[in-house]
Write an enzyme that holds these catalytic residues in place. Structure first.
Site, PDB file in Angstrom:
ATOM      1  N   ARG A 118      58.980  66.471  51.993  1.00  0.00           N
ATOM      2  CA  ARG A 118      58.720  67.546  51.009  1.00  0.00           C
ATOM      3  C   ARG A 118      59.283  68.901  51.435  1.00  0.00           C
ATOM      4  O   ARG A 118      58.854  69.942  50.929  1.00  0.00           O
ATOM      5  CB  ARG A 118      57.226  67.671  50.705  1.00  0.00           C
ATOM      6  N   LYS A 140      70.308  76.677  44.820  1.00  0.00           N
ATOM      7  CA  LYS A 140      70.411  75.554  43.885  1.00  0.00           C
ATOM      8  C   LYS A 140      70.949  74.369  44.654  1.00  0.00           C
ATOM      9  O   LYS A 140      72.033  74.433  45.245  1.00  0.00           O
ATOM     10  CB  LYS A 140      71.364  75.885  42.737  1.00  0.00           C
ATOM     11  N   GLU A 182      85.260  81.038  40.449  1.00  0.00           N
ATOM     12  CA  GLU A 182      83.892  81.579  40.536  1.00  0.00           C
ATOM     13  C   GLU A 182      83.924  83.058  40.950  1.00  0.00           C
ATOM     14  O   GLU A 182      83.046  83.829  40.580  1.00  0.00           O
ATOM     15  CB  GLU A 182      83.039  80.757  41.513  1.00  0.00           C
ATOM     16  N   LYS A 224      76.044  87.889  43.627  1.00  0.00           N
ATOM     17  CA  LYS A 224      75.175  86.705  43.497  1.00  0.00           C
ATOM     18  C   LYS A 224      73.796  86.992  44.084  1.00  0.00           C
ATOM     19  O   LYS A 224      72.771  86.641  43.486  1.00  0.00           O
ATOM     20  CB  LYS A 224      75.802  85.498  44.189  1.00  0.00           C
ATOM     21  N   GLU A 234      66.085  81.068  37.482  1.00  0.00           N
ATOM     22  CA  GLU A 234      66.863  81.062  36.239  1.00  0.00           C
ATOM     23  C   GLU A 234      66.015  81.058  34.970  1.00  0.00           C
ATOM     24  O   GLU A 234      66.150  80.194  34.105  1.00  0.00           O
ATOM     25  CB  GLU A 234      67.827  79.863  36.245  1.00  0.00           C
ATOM     26  N   ARG A 238      69.899  84.958  35.782  1.00  0.00           N
ATOM     27  CA  ARG A 238      70.659  84.024  36.626  1.00  0.00           C
ATOM     28  C   ARG A 238      71.532  83.083  35.788  1.00  0.00           C
ATOM     29  O   ARG A 238      72.573  82.620  36.240  1.00  0.00           O
ATOM     30  CB  ARG A 238      69.721  83.224  37.548  1.00  0.00           C
ATOM     31  N   ASN A 242      76.308  80.980  34.824  1.00  0.00           N
ATOM     32  CA  ASN A 242      76.810  79.748  34.223  1.00  0.00           C
ATOM     33  C   ASN A 242      77.824  79.989  33.120  1.00  0.00           C
ATOM     34  O   ASN A 242      78.092  79.100  32.311  1.00  0.00           O
ATOM     35  CB  ASN A 242      75.642  78.944  33.653  1.00  0.00           C
ATOM     36  N   HIS A 245      80.261  77.289  32.189  1.00  0.00           N
ATOM     37  CA  HIS A 245      79.887  76.065  32.900  1.00  0.00           C
ATOM     38  C   HIS A 245      79.453  74.932  31.959  1.00  0.00           C
ATOM     39  O   HIS A 245      79.579  73.763  32.315  1.00  0.00           O
ATOM     40  CB  HIS A 245      78.772  76.350  33.917  1.00  0.00           C
ATOM     41  N   HIS A 249      81.118  71.714  32.712  1.00  0.00           N
ATOM     42  CA  HIS A 249      80.409  70.503  33.122  1.00  0.00           C
ATOM     43  C   HIS A 249      80.771  69.332  32.199  1.00  0.00           C
ATOM     44  O   HIS A 249      80.879  68.185  32.642  1.00  0.00           O
ATOM     45  CB  HIS A 249      78.893  70.736  33.106  1.00  0.00           C
ATOM     46  N   HIS A 262      85.653  71.393  40.332  1.00  0.00           N
ATOM     47  CA  HIS A 262      84.628  72.156  39.620  1.00  0.00           C
ATOM     48  C   HIS A 262      85.188  73.509  39.150  1.00  0.00           C
ATOM     49  O   HIS A 262      85.030  73.895  37.992  1.00  0.00           O
ATOM     50  CB  HIS A 262      83.413  72.359  40.529  1.00  0.00           C
TER      51      HIS A 262
HETATM   52  P1  NAD Z   1      83.947  70.295  47.659  1.00  0.00           P
HETATM   53  O1  NAD Z   1      82.697  70.455  48.371  1.00  0.00           O
HETATM   54  O2  NAD Z   1      84.275  68.961  47.079  1.00  0.00           O
HETATM   55  O3  NAD Z   1      85.136  70.729  48.628  1.00  0.00           O
HETATM   56  C1  NAD Z   1      86.448  70.678  48.154  1.00  0.00           C
HETATM   57  C2  NAD Z   1      87.361  69.860  49.079  1.00  0.00           C
HETATM   58  O4  NAD Z   1      87.731  70.662  50.190  1.00  0.00           O
HETATM   59  C3  NAD Z   1      86.741  68.610  49.639  1.00  0.00           C
HETATM   60  O5  NAD Z   1      87.705  67.611  49.722  1.00  0.00           O
HETATM   61  C4  NAD Z   1      86.313  69.051  51.031  1.00  0.00           C
HETATM   62  O6  NAD Z   1      86.182  67.982  51.933  1.00  0.00           O
HETATM   63  C5  NAD Z   1      87.437  69.953  51.404  1.00  0.00           C
HETATM   64  N1  NAD Z   1      87.117  70.989  52.385  1.00  0.00           N
HETATM   65  C6  NAD Z   1      85.993  71.705  52.489  1.00  0.00           C
HETATM   66  N2  NAD Z   1      86.136  72.674  53.385  1.00  0.00           N
HETATM   67  C7  NAD Z   1      87.386  72.554  53.900  1.00  0.00           C
HETATM   68  C8  NAD Z   1      88.118  73.275  54.858  1.00  0.00           C
HETATM   69  N3  NAD Z   1      87.637  74.349  55.453  1.00  0.00           N
HETATM   70  N4  NAD Z   1      89.374  72.851  55.155  1.00  0.00           N
HETATM   71  C9  NAD Z   1      89.906  71.780  54.513  1.00  0.00           C
HETATM   72  N5  NAD Z   1      89.267  71.075  53.558  1.00  0.00           N
HETATM   73  C10 NAD Z   1      88.012  71.465  53.256  1.00  0.00           C
HETATM   74  O7  NAD Z   1      84.080  71.329  46.444  1.00  0.00           O
HETATM   75  P2  NAD Z   1      83.639  72.855  46.269  1.00  0.00           P
HETATM   76  O8  NAD Z   1      84.606  73.429  45.327  1.00  0.00           O
HETATM   77  O9  NAD Z   1      83.408  73.515  47.564  1.00  0.00           O
HETATM   78  O10 NAD Z   1      82.217  72.735  45.561  1.00  0.00           O
HETATM   79  C11 NAD Z   1      82.083  72.188  44.285  1.00  0.00           C
HETATM   80  C12 NAD Z   1      80.653  71.738  44.111  1.00  0.00           C
HETATM   81  O11 NAD Z   1      79.791  72.866  44.221  1.00  0.00           O
HETATM   82  C13 NAD Z   1      80.379  71.099  42.778  1.00  0.00           C
HETATM   83  O12 NAD Z   1      79.641  69.927  42.955  1.00  0.00           O
HETATM   84  C14 NAD Z   1      79.539  72.137  42.059  1.00  0.00           C
HETATM   85  O13 NAD Z   1      78.652  71.571  41.142  1.00  0.00           O
HETATM   86  C15 NAD Z   1      78.839  72.807  43.188  1.00  0.00           C
HETATM   87  N6  NAD Z   1      78.381  74.167  42.901  1.00  0.00           N
HETATM   88  C16 NAD Z   1      77.101  74.470  43.210  1.00  0.00           C
HETATM   89  C17 NAD Z   1      76.632  75.748  43.008  1.00  0.00           C
HETATM   90  C18 NAD Z   1      75.231  76.107  43.414  1.00  0.00           C
HETATM   91  O14 NAD Z   1      74.774  77.191  43.082  1.00  0.00           O
HETATM   92  N7  NAD Z   1      74.555  75.253  44.153  1.00  0.00           N
HETATM   93  C19 NAD Z   1      77.480  76.728  42.490  1.00  0.00           C
HETATM   94  C20 NAD Z   1      78.794  76.389  42.195  1.00  0.00           C
HETATM   95  C21 NAD Z   1      79.234  75.096  42.407  1.00  0.00           C
HETATM   96  N1  GLY Z   2      76.119  78.765  40.368  1.00  0.00           N
HETATM   97  C1  GLY Z   2      75.061  79.074  39.492  1.00  0.00           C
HETATM   98  C2  GLY Z   2      73.829  79.573  40.159  1.00  0.00           C
HETATM   99  O1  GLY Z   2      73.716  79.624  41.351  1.00  0.00           O
HETATM  100  O2  GLY Z   2      72.913  79.933  39.491  1.00  0.00           O
END
Ligand code: NAD
Ligand code: GLY
Length: 360
Positions: A118, A140, A182, A224, A234, A238, A242, A245, A249, A262
């Site tokens: 938990r 998130k 972003e 942010k 949210e 917040r 999006n 998005h 999505h 993404h």
């Molecule tokens: P990702 O995590 O898939 O990373 C992109 C690619 O880069 C992957 O192949 C990874 O292995 C590679 N990589 C990572 N760091 C590296 C480095 N330093 N050198 C070489 N390669 C590297 O994608 P992302 O764009 O980082 O994240 C996208 C995800 O984030 C989505 O799932 C999205 O929904 C999520 N997201 C979440 C939030 C949130 O608030 N939690 C906000 C925006 C996006």
């Molecule tokens: N990326 C959207 C949020 O963090 O709210």
């Protein structure tokens, strides 16, 4: 090193931004309150940075889990090896999880930390631009479902975020651009001077100029952190994070997770949101041209995939966390630098955007 704060009362935490931070054991140790530490990363990042991070953890009982790389693995099934390792090693409730990776690893690691017994403490070590400017901040966490992106998850804040800009040296150009989507978002939703700065400095960012990147990361995290402090779960502002998005999505889910990055899907979705804002009479043609122009300069796509027809788009957009009673609510732009709160949309105008924008 810059230090910003996400102000959330007794759950406040720092965001460290700078160079060489992965080689600072004291930063890690300051935020680890237990002997047991689990590092979660993936097959691409492990050979690059796992050893560097492990060197900071001498004196701890350290285990690691290496997940497969890709958005298509951001699901419940892929979480199981994390729980298997935590249980097999008898990690207790004060154990710390370190999520070392991009947004996928960060979202999954954070969700695993939220669920295990938990909730155990966790650190975000974002390694993509997108993760450093957005996903690692704000708590998130979660995974995708075949029917909807990020539909299973929890709000769960980390102990700290350590964003070492040096790791961006190994990031692919396409991933850097995805992160810029972003970054541009912050300018669009609440920071017009930053949008103008981005218009003037996008080529420096693409050339990985260290000062320009540091400024963009800091300014993004500042925006942010301010929004998250105001509205952690949210219920209001917040949701403006999006922008684009809901369209994005739908593109990710409809094209198969991993086809579009993404950030790429968000870029297209933001242009669709801008087109709809123009149809509402809020943006001018010139505004829409500036927005699409900036995404294009950042080497991002701006038109939706041809195979995703308007009906399919609408069906996919009806699965979204902002919707109420199954009705689509969207974030639009009143002007560049000012987003609306989520609101129901005129279905005819939305259909016009889905039928027309990027399809002529
Ligand atoms: P990702 O995590 O898939 O990373 C992109 C690619 O880069 C992957 O192949 C990874 O292995 C590679 N990589 C990572 N760091 C590296 C480095 N330093 N050198 C070489 N390669 C590297 O994608 P992302 O764009 O980082 O994240 C996208 C995800 O984030 C989505 O799932 C999205 O929904 C999520 N997201 C979440 C939030 C949130 O608030 N939690 C906000 C925006 C996006
Ligand atoms: N990326 C959207 C949020 O963090 O709210």
């Amino acid at each position: 090193m810059k230090k910003l704060f996400v102000e959330l009362g007794d759950r406040s935490y720092p965001i460290y931004i700078g160079s060489g931070l992965l080689q600072k054991p004291e930063l890690f140790k300051k935020h680890i309150k237990s002997k047991q530490v689990l590092v979660v990363t993936n097959t691409t990042i492990a050979p690059l940075y796992l050893d560097t991070v492990l060197k900071n953890l001498s004196g701890y009982t350290v285990e690691h889990v290496i997940l497969p790389d890709g958005e298509q693995y951001k699901n419940l099934e892929s979480l199981l090896p994390i729980f298997d390792k935590l249980l097999a090693c008898k990690f207790s409730r004060n154990a710390t999880l370190i999520a070392l990776g991009g947004g996928v690893v960060g979202d999954m690691g954070g969700f695993a930390a939220a669920c295990y017994q938990r909730g155990i403490p966790f650190l975000q070590i974002p390694t993509t631009l997108l993760a450093q400017v957005d996903s690692s901040v704000g708590g998130k966490t979660g995974v995708n479902h075949p029917l909807g992106k990020n539909m299973i998850g929890a709000f769960y804040q980390p102990q700290c975020v350590i964003a070492d800009a040096d790791v961006l040296d190994t990031l692919a150009d396409r991933e850097l651009s995805a992160g810029l989507a972003e970054v541009i978002k912050y300018g669009l939703i609440r920071d017009y001077p930053f949008f103008e700065w981005l218009e003037n400095n996008i080529s420096l960012l693409l050339a990985r100029d260290k000062n320009a990147l540091a400024y963009a990361i800091e300014q993004s995290c500042l925006n942010k952190a301010t929004i998250v402090a105001e509205d952690e779960t949210e219920t209001g502002v917040r949701a403006t994070l999006n922008l684009g998005h809901t369209f994005g999505h739908a593109i990710e889910t409809g094209s198969g997770y991993g086809s579009y990055l993404h950030g790429e899907a968000v870029a297209i979705g933001t242009c669709q949101a801008a087109d709809l804002s123009r149809r509402k009479g809020w943006l001018t043609d010139d505004d829409v041209g500036r927005i699409t122009g900036l995404f294009i300069k950042a080497n991002l796509p701006v038109t939706p995939p041809a195979q995703l027809d308007p009906d399919k788009f609408l069906e996919l957009m009806s699965v979204d966390k902002k919707n109420v009673d199954g009705k689509i609510r969207l974030i639009l732009l009143n002007q560049i630098g000012k987003a609306t709160l989520p609101d129901y949309v005129d279905q005819d105008l939305l259909v016009l955007t889905l039928k027309s924008y990027g399809r002529e």
